[in-house]
Scaffold this active site. Structure first.
Site, PDB file in Angstrom:
ATOM      1  CB  SER A   1      -0.866   0.019   1.270  1.00 22.24           C
ATOM      2  OG  SER A   1      -1.550   1.250   1.411  1.00 22.24           O
TER       3      SER A   1
ATOM      4  CE1 TYR B   1      -4.122  -2.052   5.243  1.00 20.71           C
ATOM      5  CE2 TYR B   1      -3.205   0.098   4.693  1.00 20.71           C
ATOM      6  CZ  TYR B   1      -3.806  -1.086   4.299  1.00 20.71           C
ATOM      7  OH  TYR B   1      -4.070  -1.319   2.960  1.00 20.71           O
TER       8      TYR B   1
HETATM    9  P1  NAD Z   1     -11.452  -6.058   0.458  1.00 15.72           P
HETATM   10  O1  NAD Z   1     -11.857  -5.981   1.879  1.00 15.72           O
HETATM   11  O2  NAD Z   1     -12.444  -5.777  -0.594  1.00 15.72           O
HETATM   12  O3  NAD Z   1     -10.776  -7.474   0.142  1.00 15.72           O
HETATM   13  C1  NAD Z   1      -9.933  -8.117   1.064  1.00 15.72           C
HETATM   14  C2  NAD Z   1     -10.249  -9.610   1.045  1.00 15.72           C
HETATM   15  O4  NAD Z   1      -9.323 -10.260   1.936  1.00 15.72           O
HETATM   16  C3  NAD Z   1     -11.652  -9.909   1.585  1.00 15.72           C
HETATM   17  O5  NAD Z   1     -12.307 -10.807   0.695  1.00 15.72           O
HETATM   18  C4  NAD Z   1     -11.417 -10.557   2.933  1.00 15.72           C
HETATM   19  O6  NAD Z   1     -12.401 -11.501   3.294  1.00 15.72           O
HETATM   20  C5  NAD Z   1     -10.047 -11.196   2.711  1.00 15.72           C
HETATM   21  N1  NAD Z   1      -9.331 -11.413   3.968  1.00 15.72           N
HETATM   22  C6  NAD Z   1      -9.062 -10.496   4.921  1.00 15.72           C
HETATM   23  N2  NAD Z   1      -8.389 -11.067   5.918  1.00 15.72           N
HETATM   24  C7  NAD Z   1      -8.215 -12.372   5.597  1.00 15.72           C
HETATM   25  C8  NAD Z   1      -7.581 -13.465   6.235  1.00 15.72           C
HETATM   26  N3  NAD Z   1      -7.011 -13.342   7.438  1.00 15.72           N
HETATM   27  N4  NAD Z   1      -7.571 -14.657   5.601  1.00 15.72           N
HETATM   28  C9  NAD Z   1      -8.154 -14.794   4.400  1.00 15.72           C
HETATM   29  N5  NAD Z   1      -8.776 -13.802   3.750  1.00 15.72           N
HETATM   30  C10 NAD Z   1      -8.806 -12.594   4.346  1.00 15.72           C
HETATM   31  O7  NAD Z   1     -10.231  -5.044   0.342  1.00 15.72           O
HETATM   32  P2  NAD Z   1      -9.218  -4.725  -0.851  1.00 15.72           P
HETATM   33  O8  NAD Z   1      -9.080  -3.275  -0.861  1.00 15.72           O
HETATM   34  O9  NAD Z   1      -9.546  -5.441  -2.097  1.00 15.72           O
HETATM   35  O10 NAD Z   1      -7.884  -5.310  -0.197  1.00 15.72           O
HETATM   36  C11 NAD Z   1      -6.961  -6.118  -0.917  1.00 15.72           C
HETATM   37  C12 NAD Z   1      -5.555  -5.699  -0.516  1.00 15.72           C
HETATM   38  O11 NAD Z   1      -5.307  -4.392  -1.031  1.00 15.72           O
HETATM   39  C13 NAD Z   1      -5.317  -5.616   0.988  1.00 15.72           C
HETATM   40  O12 NAD Z   1      -4.072  -6.194   1.303  1.00 15.72           O
HETATM   41  C14 NAD Z   1      -5.295  -4.126   1.254  1.00 15.72           C
HETATM   42  O13 NAD Z   1      -4.536  -3.794   2.387  1.00 15.72           O
HETATM   43  C15 NAD Z   1      -4.695  -3.620  -0.030  1.00 15.72           C
HETATM   44  N6  NAD Z   1      -4.910  -2.200  -0.311  1.00 15.72           N
HETATM   45  C16 NAD Z   1      -6.161  -1.714  -0.515  1.00 15.72           C
HETATM   46  C17 NAD Z   1      -6.325  -0.354  -0.785  1.00 15.72           C
HETATM   47  C18 NAD Z   1      -7.680   0.255  -1.040  1.00 15.72           C
HETATM   48  O14 NAD Z   1      -7.772   1.491  -1.128  1.00 15.72           O
HETATM   49  N7  NAD Z   1      -8.724  -0.520  -1.166  1.00 15.72           N
HETATM   50  C19 NAD Z   1      -5.216   0.488  -0.834  1.00 15.72           C
HETATM   51  C20 NAD Z   1      -3.964  -0.052  -0.605  1.00 15.72           C
HETATM   52  C21 NAD Z   1      -3.824  -1.401  -0.361  1.00 15.72           C
END
Ligand code: NAD
Length: 261
Positions: A149, A162
Site C-alpha cells: 500500500s 496497517y
Molecule cells: P477487500 O476488503 O475488498 O478485500 C480483502 C479480502 O481479503 C476480503 O475478501 C477478505 O475476506 C479477505 N481477507 C481479509 N483477511 C483475511 C484473512 N485473514 N484470511 C483470508 N482472507 C482474508 O479489500 P481490498 O481493498 O480489495 O484489499 C486487498 C488488498 O489491497 C489488501 O491487502 C489491502 O490492504 C490492499 N490495499 C487496498 C487499498 C484500497 O484502497 N482498497 C489500498 C492499498 C492497499
C-alpha cells in the site's frame, strides 16, 4: 493469454482487488486457487469468472477454492498442500488478503489489534511464501506479487498497525526476492492508492452521504480514486513474463499519490 497453463494462488480473492485479479488472470488463461476466509465472497468471485467466460473457463478443473485465515500457519500449510494435490504446481502467488485495523493514535493502540493486523497483513504473506516457494524452487521458478500500500511508503494513509504491516511487506518483498532470486523466483509488490473496495466502503459511503465524493482521490496527481481492475492489471504485469527482469520492487499504483513526496 499470458497465464495459459499456469496456476495462480490468490489470497483475499473473495472481494475487491483480489476478485479483480482473479478475473484478470482467468481471462488470461490461468488455472486458479482462490483463497479467502469468506466463503460467500469466494462464491461470488467464482460466479463472476464463470460469467466473464460464458462457461468456457471456470470449470472445476480450472478453479479451486479454499476458505482459510491466512494468518493461521497450519491452515496455510494444508491449503498449499491441497492446491498442489489439485493442480500439481503453483506458478504465481498473489498475497493480497488484508485488513485495515483502526486509526487510533499509538497511545491508544491495543496490542491485540496490532498483532491481529500484523498477523494477517505481514505474517500471512510470509507463511504463504514459506510454503509455496519450495514448490516453485522444485519447478524451476515462479512469480510472487504482494499487495502492499502507499501506507507502507508514507504516513497518513492508514493507522499505525496497517502502515507498519505494509512497510514490513515491502521489506519482505525485497528480502524474499534476495532469498529466492537464484531459483528464478521473482518477488514484487504493488502499492495501491485509494481504491473502491470492501475495505474502503465506509470511506466512500461517508464521502457520498456528505457531498464529499469529489475529495476522494484529490491528493492524487490524476485527481481521482482508482478501480480494482487498475491494480489487477499491475499485478498481472508483475506476475507475467513481461516483468521477467523485475524483482524486489514495490510499484506504486496510486494515480501519482506518492509522486510529490
Ligand atoms: P477487500 O476488503 O475488498 O478485500 C480483502 C479480502 O481479503 C476480503 O475478501 C477478505 O475476506 C479477505 N481477507 C481479509 N483477511 C483475511 C484473512 N485473514 N484470511 C483470508 N482472507 C482474508 O479489500 P481490498 O481493498 O480489495 O484489499 C486487498 C488488498 O489491497 C489488501 O491487502 C489491502 O490492504 C490492499 N490495499 C487496498 C487499498 C484500497 O484502497 N482498497 C489500498 C492499498 C492497499
Amino acid at each position: 493469454m499470458r497465464f495459459q497453463d499456469r496456476v495462480a494462488l490468490i489470497t483475499g480473492a473473495g472481494s475487491g482487488i483480489g476478485r479483480a485479479t482473479a478475473r484478470r488472470l482467468a481471462a488470461e488463461g490461468a488455472r486458479l486457487a482462490l483463497v479467502d476466509w469468506s466463503g460467500d465472497g469466494l462464491e461470488d468471485t467464482v460466479a463472476a469468472i464463470r460469467q466473464d467466460s460464458a462457461g468456457t473457463a471456470g470449470a472445476d478443473d480450472t478453479l479451486w477454492t479454499g476458505i482459510i485465515d491466512v494468518s493461521d500457519e497450519a491452515a496455510v500449510e494444508r491449503c498449499v498442500s491441497d492446491v498442489i494435490k489439485a493442480f500439481g504446481r503453483i506458478d504465481v502467488l498473489c498475497n493480497n488478503a488484508g485488513i485495515s485495523g483502526g486509526h487510533l493514535p499509538v497511545t491508544e493502540q491495543s496490542t491485540s489489534e496490532w498483532q491481529r493486523v500484523l498477523g494477517v497483513n505481514l505474517a500471512g504473506p510470509m507463511l504463504m511464501i514459506k510454503n509455496v516457494a519450495p514448490h516453485m524452487q522444485a519447478q524451476g521458478g515462479g512469480a510472487i506479487v504482494n499487495t502492499a500500500s502507499v501506507a507502507g511508503i508514507r504516513s497518513g494513509a492508514g493507522g499505525n498497525a496497517y502502515s507498519a504491516s505494509k512497510a514490513g511487506l515491502i521489506n519482505l518483498t525485497m528480502t524474499t526476492a534476495c532469498d529466492l532470486g537464484s531459483y528464478s523466483i521473482r518477488v514484487n509488490a504493488v502499492c495501491p492508492g485509494l481504491i473502491e473496495t470492501g475495505m474502503t466502503r465506509p470511506v466512500f459511503e461517508y464521502a457520498r452521504s456528505n457531498d464529499k465524493e469529489h475529495k476522494l482521490g484529490s491528493r492524487c496527481e490524476l485527481r481521482r480514486y482508482g478501480r480494482p481492475e487498475e491494480i489487477a492489471a499491475a499485478i498481472a504485469f508483475l506476475a507475467s513474463d513481461d516483468a521477467s527482469y523485475i524483482t524486489g520492487q514495490a510499484l506504486p499504483v496510486d494515480g501519482g499519490n506518492t509522486a510529490s513526496l
